[in-house]
Write an enzyme that holds these catalytic residues in place. Structure first.
Site, PDB file in Angstrom:
ATOM      1  N   ARG A   1      12.348  -2.404   8.639  1.00 44.17           N
ATOM      2  CA  ARG A   1      11.739  -1.820   7.449  1.00 44.17           C
ATOM      3  C   ARG A   1      10.471  -1.052   7.795  1.00 44.17           C
ATOM      4  NH1 ARG A   1      13.503  -3.582   2.549  1.00 44.17           N
ATOM      5  NH2 ARG A   1      15.054  -5.238   2.670  1.00 44.17           N
TER       6      ARG A   1
ATOM      7  N   ASP B   1      18.756   1.100  -1.740  1.00 35.43           N
ATOM      8  CA  ASP B   1      18.202  -0.227  -1.966  1.00 35.43           C
ATOM      9  C   ASP B   1      18.782  -1.332  -1.081  1.00 35.43           C
ATOM     10  OD1 ASP B   1      16.456  -2.003  -3.280  1.00 35.43           O
ATOM     11  OD2 ASP B   1      18.044  -2.646  -4.624  1.00 35.43           O
TER      12      ASP B   1
ATOM     13  N   LEU C   1       6.869   1.832  -8.438  1.00 39.79           N
ATOM     14  CA  LEU C   1       6.529   3.252  -8.463  1.00 39.79           C
ATOM     15  C   LEU C   1       6.236   3.697  -9.893  1.00 39.79           C
ATOM     16  CD1 LEU C   1       6.419   5.576  -6.280  1.00 39.79           C
ATOM     17  CD2 LEU C   1       8.503   6.417  -7.386  1.00 39.79           C
TER      18      LEU C   1
ATOM     19  N   LEU D   1      15.478   4.524  -7.244  1.00 39.52           N
ATOM     20  CA  LEU D   1      15.220   5.319  -6.048  1.00 39.52           C
ATOM     21  C   LEU D   1      16.385   5.247  -5.068  1.00 39.52           C
ATOM     22  CD1 LEU D   1      11.510   4.293  -5.332  1.00 39.52           C
ATOM     23  CD2 LEU D   1      12.318   6.401  -6.413  1.00 39.52           C
TER      24      LEU D   1
ATOM     25  N   CYS E   1      -3.858   4.951 -11.453  1.00 35.85           N
ATOM     26  CA  CYS E   1      -3.994   3.730 -12.250  1.00 35.85           C
ATOM     27  C   CYS E   1      -5.416   3.577 -12.804  1.00 35.85           C
ATOM     28  CB  CYS E   1      -3.651   2.495 -11.416  1.00 35.85           C
ATOM     29  SG  CYS E   1      -1.879   2.278 -11.113  1.00 35.85           S
TER      30      CYS E   1
ATOM     31  N   CYS F   1      -0.716  -4.040 -16.569  1.00 36.19           N
ATOM     32  CA  CYS F   1       0.450  -4.665 -15.936  1.00 36.19           C
ATOM     33  C   CYS F   1       0.102  -6.024 -15.331  1.00 36.19           C
ATOM     34  CB  CYS F   1       1.055  -3.749 -14.880  1.00 36.19           C
ATOM     35  SG  CYS F   1      -0.049  -3.330 -13.509  1.00 36.19           S
TER      36      CYS F   1
ATOM     37  N   LYS G   1      17.854 -19.278  -5.873  1.00 34.66           N
ATOM     38  CA  LYS G   1      19.177 -19.891  -5.985  1.00 34.66           C
ATOM     39  C   LYS G   1      19.138 -21.326  -6.500  1.00 34.66           C
ATOM     40  CE  LYS G   1      21.121 -17.073  -2.270  1.00 34.66           C
ATOM     41  NZ  LYS G   1      21.777 -17.059  -0.923  1.00 34.66           N
TER      42      LYS G   1
END
Length: 374
Positions: A51, A126, A150, A161, A180, A186, A215
Site C-alpha cells: 500500500r 478498492d 475524501l 473512487l 476543512c 464530523c 466478525k
C-alpha cells in the site's frame, strides 16, 4: 481525451497523479497500524508495504488516473435514525455493489487510453492495496477531511473512487488544498467517539467497522450508541457542510433501492439464509453474511424499545449461529423487564452450549439485578 471518456462512462471527476505523489502516506499508515486502529482487519497490516508505494504494487506504473463517481443521496440519511423500528443502512450500500458498477466502466476507459496513449494499464476498485484517498487528494479531486474520507468542493463527501494504473507518461494535475478550516462537525457527531484527533480514525470504535468488518459480537460499550444502524454509518459524511454543494446521484444504477431506504426491523428479523441471499442479491451487504447482519438487526431491535419485536427476538434464541443467539439475548434483556428476562433465562441458560452466549446471559442478568436494586 481522458476527461471526455470518463464523463461518457458516468464518472463525475477524473485527474492524473504521479505514483510518487504521496510520500507522507506510508508513515501515516504505519502509525495507524502500530496504534492498533485497524482492529481485526489484518489484511491492512499484511499489505502495508504494498500500500505504501504504488510502484511496489506494479513497478512499471508511470501515471495513475484517479476517477470518482458521485453517489450523493436525495435526502438526509440521518432522518431514519429517528425511526427506531426501521433499520439505517449506509447510503453506499442502498445501491448496487459499487465495485460491480465501476469496474466494467474503468476497464472500458482503460482500454481506450491504452489504444490512444499507448502503454499497459491495470484497473483497481478498492479491493487491491491502493491508497486511493491520498492519491485522489494528490490528484486534486478533493482532500481528506478530518473524518479521513475524501471531501470535494463539488461533490461533498459522497464519492466512490477507482484508479487506472498505466505505464504511459501523463501530465499530473495539481493537488487540492484542505478546506476543512476550524470545522469539527464530523468529529463531534460521531456516536462512538471514533476520532481520537482530527484526521485520525480508530476503526475499532467506528460503527462501520463494528457492523461490517467485525466478525464477532459487538462490544457492549458501543451497542446502545449504535441505535438502529444495521450496516455502516453515515453520520460523519452526512454532517459535512461541503455536502450543500453536492448534487444527488442521478444515475439509475446508483439510485437507492426503495426497500433498503428504511427497511422495517420486523421484516429483517425474519430472514433465513436463503431469504437473506435473495433479498440482498447484488448488494454489498450480502458479503457479510446473514449471521453478522442478523447480529446487527438484533442490536437495533434491542435499542428500539418496540415490545412487538420480542417474539421474533425470542425465536433467534434457537438460531444455529452463536453470534445471532448472543445478540438475541442482549436484545431481549432490553425489551423485557428484569423479572421477565430472569424467567426466560432460567429455562435457557442450562441448555446453552456456547461460552460466549452464556456470558451474554450472565452479563444481562447481572445488569438487570443492578437496575432492579437501583
Amino acid at each position: 481525451m481522458i476527461d471526455r471518456e470518463a464523463r461518457l462512462a458516468g464518472f463525475d471527476a477524473v485527474a492524473v497523479v504521479s505514483p510518487d505523489a504521496i510520500p507522507l502516506a506510508p508513515a501515516r499508515l504505519a502509525e495507524f497500524v502500530s496504534d492498533g486502529f485497524h482492529g481485526s482487519m489484518g489484511w491492512i497490516e499484511e499489505t502495508m508495504l504494498r500500500r505504501a508505494n504504488p510502484r511496489t504494487l506494479w513497478p512499471d506504473v508511470r501515471s495513475i488516473i484517479v476517477l470518482a463517481m458521485n453517489y450523493g443521496p436525495d435526502h438526509d440519511p440521518r432522518e431514519v435514525l429517528e425511526k427506531p423500528d426501521r433499520g439505517a443502512i449506509s447510503v453506499y450500500a442502498q445501491n448496487r455493489d459499487y465495485h460491480d458498477v465501476m469496474k466494467g466502466r474503468l476497464k472500458q476507459i482503460a482500454g481506450k487510453i491504452a489504444a490512444q496513449a499507448g502503454g499497459d494499464v491495470k484497473v483497481f476498485v478498492d479491493t487491491a492495496p491502493v491508497m486511493e484517498k491520498p492519491l485522489a487528494e494528490a490528484a486534486g479531486l478533493g482532500w481528506q477531511g478530518k473524518h479521513t474520507n475524501l471531501v470535494s468542493r463539488e461533490h461533498g463527501s459522497w464519492l466512490f473512487l477507482g484508479s487506472i494504473f498505466t505505464t504511459a507518461e501523463l501530465a499530473p494535475d495539481a493537488r487540492e488544498e484542505d478546506h476543512c478550516g476550524s470545522c469539527r462537525a464530523c468529529l463531534d457527531v460521531c456516536p462512538t467517539d471514533a476520532f481520537p484527533a482530527p484526521y485520525r480514525l480508530d476503526a475499532r470504535r467506528c460503527i462501520s467497522y463494528l457492523t461490517i468488518e467485525n466478525k464477532g459480537p459487538i462490544p457492549h460499550e458501543f451497542r446502545q450508541a449504535i441505535g438502529n444502524r444495521i450496516y455502516g454509518c453515515d453520520d460523519c459524511l452526512a454532517v459535512c457542510p461541503w455536502n450543500k454543494f453536492a448534487r444527488t446521484a442521478s444515475e439509475a444504477k446508483l439510485a437507492a433501492r426503495d426497500d433498503l431506504r428504511e427497511p422495517a426491523l420486523a421484516d429483517l428479523l425474519s430472514l433465513d439464509d436463503a431469504a437473506f441471499r435473495t433479498f440482498f442479491s447484488g448488494s454489498p451487504i450480502k458479503r457479510i453474511g446473514r449471521d453478522r447482519f442478523l447480529r446487527n438487526v438484533l442490536i437495533a431491535a434491542g435499542n428500539s424499545g418496540d415490545a412487538a419485536l420480542t417474539g421474533q427476538c425470542k425465536a433467534h434464541l434457537d438460531d444455529a449461529s452463536a453470534l445471532v443467539r448472543g445478540a438475541a439475548v442482549w436484545a431481549l434483556s432490553r425489551l423485557l423487564d428484569a423479572r421477565g428476562f430472569a424467567y426466560l433465562a432460567a429455562g435457557r441458560v442450562a441448555e446453552e452450549g456456547d461460552a460466549d452466549v452464556i456470558s451474554e446471559w450472565n452479563q444481562a442478568l447481572e445488569a438487570g439485578r443492578i437496575k432492579s436494586h437501583a
